[in-house]
Write a protein that holds these residues in place. Structure first.
Motif, PDB file in Angstrom:
ATOM      1  N   ILE A   1      58.994  76.446 -56.663  1.00  0.00           N
ATOM      2  CA  ILE A   1      58.816  77.890 -56.727  1.00  0.00           C
ATOM      3  C   ILE A   1      57.906  78.386 -55.624  1.00  0.00           C
ATOM      4  O   ILE A   1      58.041  79.480 -55.109  1.00  0.00           O
ATOM      5  N   PHE A   2      56.975  77.546 -55.181  1.00  0.00           N
ATOM      6  CA  PHE A   2      56.050  77.963 -54.137  1.00  0.00           C
ATOM      7  C   PHE A   2      56.664  77.779 -52.758  1.00  0.00           C
ATOM      8  O   PHE A   2      56.356  78.527 -51.830  1.00  0.00           O
TER       9      PHE A   2
ATOM     10  N   ARG B   1      59.824  85.138 -62.274  1.00  0.00           N
ATOM     11  CA  ARG B   1      61.107  85.374 -62.945  1.00  0.00           C
ATOM     12  C   ARG B   1      62.187  85.738 -61.936  1.00  0.00           C
ATOM     13  O   ARG B   1      63.318  85.242 -62.010  1.00  0.00           O
ATOM     14  N   ARG B   2      61.843  86.605 -61.001  1.00  0.00           N
ATOM     15  CA  ARG B   2      62.821  87.018 -59.991  1.00  0.00           C
ATOM     16  C   ARG B   2      63.263  85.836 -59.128  1.00  0.00           C
ATOM     17  O   ARG B   2      64.429  85.724 -58.750  1.00  0.00           O
ATOM     18  N   ALA B   3      62.320  84.941 -58.837  1.00  0.00           N
ATOM     19  CA  ALA B   3      62.659  83.762 -58.040  1.00  0.00           C
ATOM     20  C   ALA B   3      63.719  82.920 -58.749  1.00  0.00           C
ATOM     21  O   ALA B   3      64.655  82.419 -58.117  1.00  0.00           O
ATOM     22  N   PHE B   4      63.553  82.763 -60.044  1.00  0.00           N
ATOM     23  CA  PHE B   4      64.550  82.015 -60.809  1.00  0.00           C
ATOM     24  C   PHE B   4      65.902  82.722 -60.759  1.00  0.00           C
ATOM     25  O   PHE B   4      66.947  82.100 -60.534  1.00  0.00           O
TER      26      PHE B   4
ATOM     27  N   MET C   1      68.747  80.136 -61.614  1.00  0.00           N
ATOM     28  CA  MET C   1      68.102  79.140 -62.471  1.00  0.00           C
ATOM     29  C   MET C   1      67.794  79.803 -63.808  1.00  0.00           C
ATOM     30  O   MET C   1      66.841  80.563 -63.923  1.00  0.00           O
ATOM     31  N   GLU C   2      68.623  79.544 -64.790  1.00  0.00           N
ATOM     32  CA  GLU C   2      68.466  80.184 -66.086  1.00  0.00           C
ATOM     33  C   GLU C   2      67.570  79.337 -66.991  1.00  0.00           C
ATOM     34  O   GLU C   2      67.618  78.115 -66.968  1.00  0.00           O
TER      35      GLU C   2
ATOM     36  N   PHE D   1      60.563  79.366 -70.003  1.00  0.00           N
ATOM     37  CA  PHE D   1      59.921  80.076 -68.906  1.00  0.00           C
ATOM     38  C   PHE D   1      58.415  80.151 -69.124  1.00  0.00           C
ATOM     39  O   PHE D   1      57.630  79.963 -68.188  1.00  0.00           O
ATOM     40  N   GLU D   2      58.000  80.438 -70.359  1.00  0.00           N
ATOM     41  CA  GLU D   2      56.572  80.566 -70.649  1.00  0.00           C
ATOM     42  C   GLU D   2      55.842  79.255 -70.370  1.00  0.00           C
ATOM     43  O   GLU D   2      54.742  79.246 -69.811  1.00  0.00           O
TER      44      GLU D   2
END
Length: 294
Positions: free
Chosen positions: A7-8, A193-196, A201-202, A208-209
């Motif tokens: 994600i980073f 969230r937007r990145a997923f 990536m669901e 997610f939390e």
């Protein structure tokens, strides 16, 4: 690529496109950035020396990176050298090393072990894995200057377990490693969230939390480690922190989490390799200064 880093890397890719102020009819904040160094609050263009002078006024300097971009690491090394010329004592905090491996870094700086031993004992290949040639100028200079190198990051095992079972699934010893957490930054949540979503990536809200909490533990651990080190080392004037672009984000990465813990101010610099689309307004949310590659 290990999931806890992806994600980073995504953040770095998203923010790697930027250009700078050119004559246009657009408001200044919306103008594209040309190659150069800019203060994002004013749009002022700076020389490298002017930038370094301003960075040296702060106790914490955070420079972001795209992990596989050699030029980003070149900028980080230039900042480290520049700070060392301007303050009496500088320390180097690195996302790339995890807290349990501080001992080998201390031994390396002290000249007790060589680079190969340091990398083996910190488990670089297994825990980070990006090319050592890009990071070598940082730790070589630190060793030459007898400047501390600080392992900032949480143990991989801890962040992975949090992503799998959440904080409630940790045992007492693991819980003791968790610093104070701020999980309520809505801009950060929306960003992750937007990145997923952009990468198809669901995941369920519950999953997610857990994943989001693991990411926050990374940032909070790095911030907490940096603050604790500086607090205990009155001789250190400035700490340079090198970390992925999202960790370095002015709004939700390490910087505000340091500022929550201390009165010291934090300044951020983001190198940008491919200036195509980002505006001063967009980059100003992420960093105090941007350095756009020629």
């Amino acid at each position: 690529m290990k999931p806890s880093i992806s994600i980073f890397l995504l953040f770095a890719m998203l923010t790697a496109c930027a250009t700078g102020p050119q004559p246009t009819s657009e408001p200044a904040a919306q103008q594209k950035l040309a190659p150069g160094i800019y203060a994002t609050d004013t749009g002022e263009e700076l020389t490298e020396e002017q930038l370094l002078d301003r960075l040296a006024e702060h106790q914490y300097v955070v420079v972001g990176e795209q992990h596989d971009d050699a030029w980003h690491h070149e900028i980080q090394a230039r900042v480290l050298r520049g700070l060392a010329e301007r303050v009496d004592e500088v320390a180097l905090g690195m996302e790339m090393f995890q807290r349990p491996f501080q001992g080998p870094l201390d031994a390396y700086v002290a000249g007790e072990i060589d680079e190969e031993q340091m990398l083996e004992q910190t488990e670089w290949a297994e825990r980070w894995g990006f090319g050592t040639e890009m990071y070598r100028p940082l730790w070589l200079f630190a060793r030459e200057q007898a400047a501390p190198i600080i392992a900032l990051n949480a143990p991989r095992e801890l962040s992975r377990k949090i992503a799998e079972v959440g904080l409630e699934g940790l045992d007492e010893a693991e819980r003791s490693e968790i610093p104070e957490l701020d999980l309520d930054n809505q801009a950060h949540r929306k960003y992750v969230r937007r990145a997923f979503e952009q990468h198809d990536m669901e995941m369920s809200d519950e999953r997610f939390e857990r994943f989001y909490t693991a990411q926050v533990v990374w940032d909070e651990t790095m911030a907490n480690t940096a603050v604790e080190f500086v607090h205990n080392r009155a001789d250190v004037d400035t700490m340079l922190i090198v970390a992925g672009g999202a960790h370095a984000h002015r709004g939700f990465g390490i910087p505000p989490r340091i500022e929550r813990r201390t009165d010291a101010d934090v300044v951020t610099l983001q190198p940008v390799t491919d200036p195509q689309s980002a505006t001063m307004e967009q980059l100003g949310v992420a960093a105090d200064f941007v350095w756009i590659k020629e």
